[in-house]
Design a protein around this motif. Structure first.
Motif, mmCIF file in Angstrom:
data_model
loop_
_atom_site.group_PDB
_atom_site.id
_atom_site.type_symbol
_atom_site.label_atom_id
_atom_site.label_comp_id
_atom_site.label_asym_id
_atom_site.label_seq_id
_atom_site.Cartn_x
_atom_site.Cartn_y
_atom_site.Cartn_z
ATOM 1 N N PHE A 16 0.854 -1.190 0.000
ATOM 2 C CA PHE A 16 0.000 0.000 0.000
ATOM 3 C C PHE A 16 0.885 1.233 0.000
ATOM 4 O O PHE A 16 1.774 1.378 0.840
ATOM 5 N N PRO A 18 0.887 4.869 0.835
ATOM 6 C CA PRO A 18 0.032 5.823 1.556
ATOM 7 C C PRO A 18 -0.017 7.199 0.908
ATOM 8 O O PRO A 18 -0.925 7.977 1.162
ATOM 9 N N GLY A 19 0.959 7.496 0.061
ATOM 10 C CA GLY A 19 0.979 8.805 -0.587
ATOM 11 C C GLY A 19 -0.005 8.909 -1.738
ATOM 12 O O GLY A 19 -0.533 9.977 -2.020
ATOM 13 N N THR A 20 -0.254 7.792 -2.397
ATOM 14 C CA THR A 20 -1.143 7.835 -3.562
ATOM 15 C C THR A 20 -2.429 7.051 -3.359
ATOM 16 O O THR A 20 -3.375 7.201 -4.120
ATOM 17 N N GLY A 21 -2.458 6.188 -2.351
ATOM 18 C CA GLY A 21 -3.639 5.372 -2.109
ATOM 19 C C GLY A 21 -3.675 4.118 -2.957
ATOM 20 O O GLY A 21 -4.625 3.349 -2.905
ATOM 21 N N GLU A 22 -2.626 3.911 -3.755
ATOM 22 C CA GLU A 22 -2.615 2.730 -4.624
ATOM 23 C C GLU A 22 -2.222 1.486 -3.841
ATOM 24 O O GLU A 22 -1.404 1.568 -2.919
ATOM 25 N N SER A 23 -2.802 0.357 -4.228
ATOM 26 C CA SER A 23 -2.407 -0.894 -3.584
ATOM 27 C C SER A 23 -2.115 -1.945 -4.648
ATOM 28 O O SER A 23 -2.652 -1.881 -5.760
ATOM 29 N N TYR B 208 -8.456 12.680 -6.993
ATOM 30 C CA TYR B 208 -8.240 12.788 -5.549
ATOM 31 C C TYR B 208 -9.150 13.889 -5.019
ATOM 32 O O TYR B 208 -9.363 14.885 -5.703
ATOM 33 N N ARG B 227 -8.317 9.160 -2.034
ATOM 34 C CA ARG B 227 -8.244 8.741 -3.430
ATOM 35 C C ARG B 227 -9.501 7.933 -3.734
ATOM 36 O O ARG B 227 -9.859 7.029 -2.981
ATOM 37 N N ILE B 241 -10.082 5.820 -0.196
ATOM 38 C CA ILE B 241 -9.110 5.495 0.848
ATOM 39 C C ILE B 241 -8.394 6.774 1.287
ATOM 40 O O ILE B 241 -8.066 7.624 0.451
ATOM 41 N N ILE B 243 -5.424 9.051 2.327
ATOM 42 C CA ILE B 243 -4.008 8.996 1.943
ATOM 43 C C ILE B 243 -3.215 10.116 2.623
ATOM 44 O O ILE B 243 -3.786 11.101 3.098
ATOM 45 N N ASP B 244 -1.903 9.921 2.608
ATOM 46 C CA ASP B 244 -1.020 10.923 3.218
ATOM 47 C C ASP B 244 -0.245 11.584 2.079
ATOM 48 O O ASP B 244 0.833 11.136 1.725
ATOM 49 N N VAL B 321 -4.158 6.997 8.074
ATOM 50 C CA VAL B 321 -3.941 6.814 6.631
ATOM 51 C C VAL B 321 -4.242 5.362 6.264
ATOM 52 O O VAL B 321 -3.991 4.450 7.056
#
Lengths: 82, 348
Positions: A16, A18-23, B208, B227, B241, B243-244, B321
């Protein structure tokens, strides 16, 4: 190869960002490689380790690792200077 | 120590596929740490689901549509106030905000508090004025032009290129891939939401959003970036979700401090392939996904209620987050008599 230090990595191979929300999910070998990258292992150390542990010839794995590196780069999972 | 009980009226009870924020706002208010609430629902239609959610809403009143004018709304709100003694109203629709802003002083005289953007803030961030807004505050905004005649599309097509976004002044947005589609969407939107219609340069990227709260003095009281993980055909987030993203938070701080934003807001952003953020829209109210902010530690509805009452809530500094919201639909079984009561008496 230096993995993005913000990346959250679980043992199951779930990543994951956390900066982009991509997983993302990676297979067990991918998870192993990422764990080694997080521990600061060099490219050569990773190749040594995987080729010792599994039945794979050095040339094939080098090529696979290069491909994997490209994928990590595409998804911004490596540190910016990589 | 017993907590104060506030009576708070909330609009936007239409928890439908393109939901109003009311139900999420109420959930935040019910979970407030600093007060207890009595919730008065304000609905425009007798089938707004929130009316029938008795565990969330204590009583709901029908209110007139914004087209009926501010006087009709004031009359109805004063009637409701005479029965319920309202402390706060939280309006949640773009289209009704103007009427509520006009009534803010009059309602305050009756002891009802709100915390809304100023007229200048409301107008400046309007979709029609967004390009000018971006230039004034140094925020990247895709080029946009407001047009009142479909024949003007052709004139701007070279500059904006296809695909092109066609947007209504209040709601609705379509991607047009050629001039025929652009004209069709123009007519569709103009018929529904009136003129002008906005033509906007299309930006490829990932969506976003940030929901937040400004105290009107340039300070950010809350801000949570999200996002979109799953988007409906109407472009609404059905899952997202937290996000940071430092860049997004910096942009939010810049927006709030430059405009001295007063009230809740939602920034809709697009991140292009090269990592650049474009501000697509500013919604001058709390968004429907605000319960994610509550769930990750920033109770925006609670802080907004406190600001409305003239208190100074501590700014939230952190949030969890990597937490998701996943929306779902739920069928309620409602007795005909309840529907009948609300339809006939306008109260339930």
């Amino acid at each position: 190869m230096k993995i993005n230090h913000n990346l959250a990595v679980s043992e199951s191979g779930f990543l994951f960002n956390p900066g982009t929300g991509e997983s993302f999910t990676v297979n067990p070998i991918g998870a192993e490689i990422i764990a080694m990258l997080r521990n600061g292992k060099s490219r050569t150390e990773i190749i040594d380790s995987i080729t010792q542990l599994y039945q794979v010839d050095r040339n094939s794995f080098e090529k696979d690792l290069q491909d994997f590196n490209g994928i990590l780069k595409t998804y911004n999972l490596l540190e910016k200077d990589e | 120590m017993s907590r104060p009980i506030y009576t708070i009226a909330v609009t936007g009870l239409n928890a439908i596929d393109s939901p109003g924020p009311g139900v999420a706002v109420i959930r935040g208010l019910r979970e407030a740490a600093s007060f207890d609430v009595r919730i008065i629902g304000l609905a425009y239609e007798s089938l707004e689901p929130g009316i029938y959610m008795h565990d969330l809403v204590d009583i709901t009143y029908l209110i007139p549509y914004p087209t009926a004018g501010a006087d009709a709304l004031l009359e109805r709100l004063l009637y409701i106030n005479s029965h319920e003694k309202l402390d706060i109203i939280i309006p949640n629709f773009d289209a009704e905000l103007y009427s509520f802003m006009k009534l803010e002083a009059k309602l305050r005289d009756s002891g009802i508090h709100m915390f809304l953007p100023t007229f200048q803030q409301f107008e400046e961030r309007h979709k029609v004025n967004l390009s000018t807004f971006g230039k004034k505050y140094g925020i990247d905004v895709p080029e946009g032009i407001a047009v009142s005649d479909s024949s003007e599309i052709h004139k701007h097509a070279d500059k904006l290129d296809f695909p092109m976004m066609i947007k209504g002044k209040w709601y609705d947005a379509y991607v047009a891939y050629n001039i025929e589609q652009a004209r069709t969407y123009f007519n569709k939107i103009a018929a529904k939401w009136g003129l002008p219609v906005i033509l906007q340069k299309f930006v490829h990227g990932t969506e976003y959003n940030v929901t937040g709260l400004g105290d009107g003095e340039g300070n950010v009281i809350a801000a949570v970036p999200m996002r979109k993980q799953f988007i409906t055909d109407k472009g609404k987030a059905w899952a997202g979700i937290s996000i940071d993203d430092k860049k997004l938070l910096e942009l939010t701080t810049r927006f709030v401090s430059a405009t001295k934003w007063r009230g809740g807001f939602e920034l809709e952003m697009m991140k292009s392939g090269d990592g650049k953020y474009f501000l697509m829209e500013i919604n001058p109210r709390i968004p429907a996904w605000v319960y994610l902010a509550v769930g990750v530690g920033q109770n925006i509805p609670e802080a907004l209620a406190l600001l409305a009452l003239g208190q100074k809530p501590e700014p939230y500094k952190t949030f969890d987050v990597g937490k998701l919201f996943i929306r779902y639909s739920w069928d309620m079984i409602v007795d005909r008599s309840e529907f009948e009561n609300f339809s006939v008496k306008g109260e339930l």
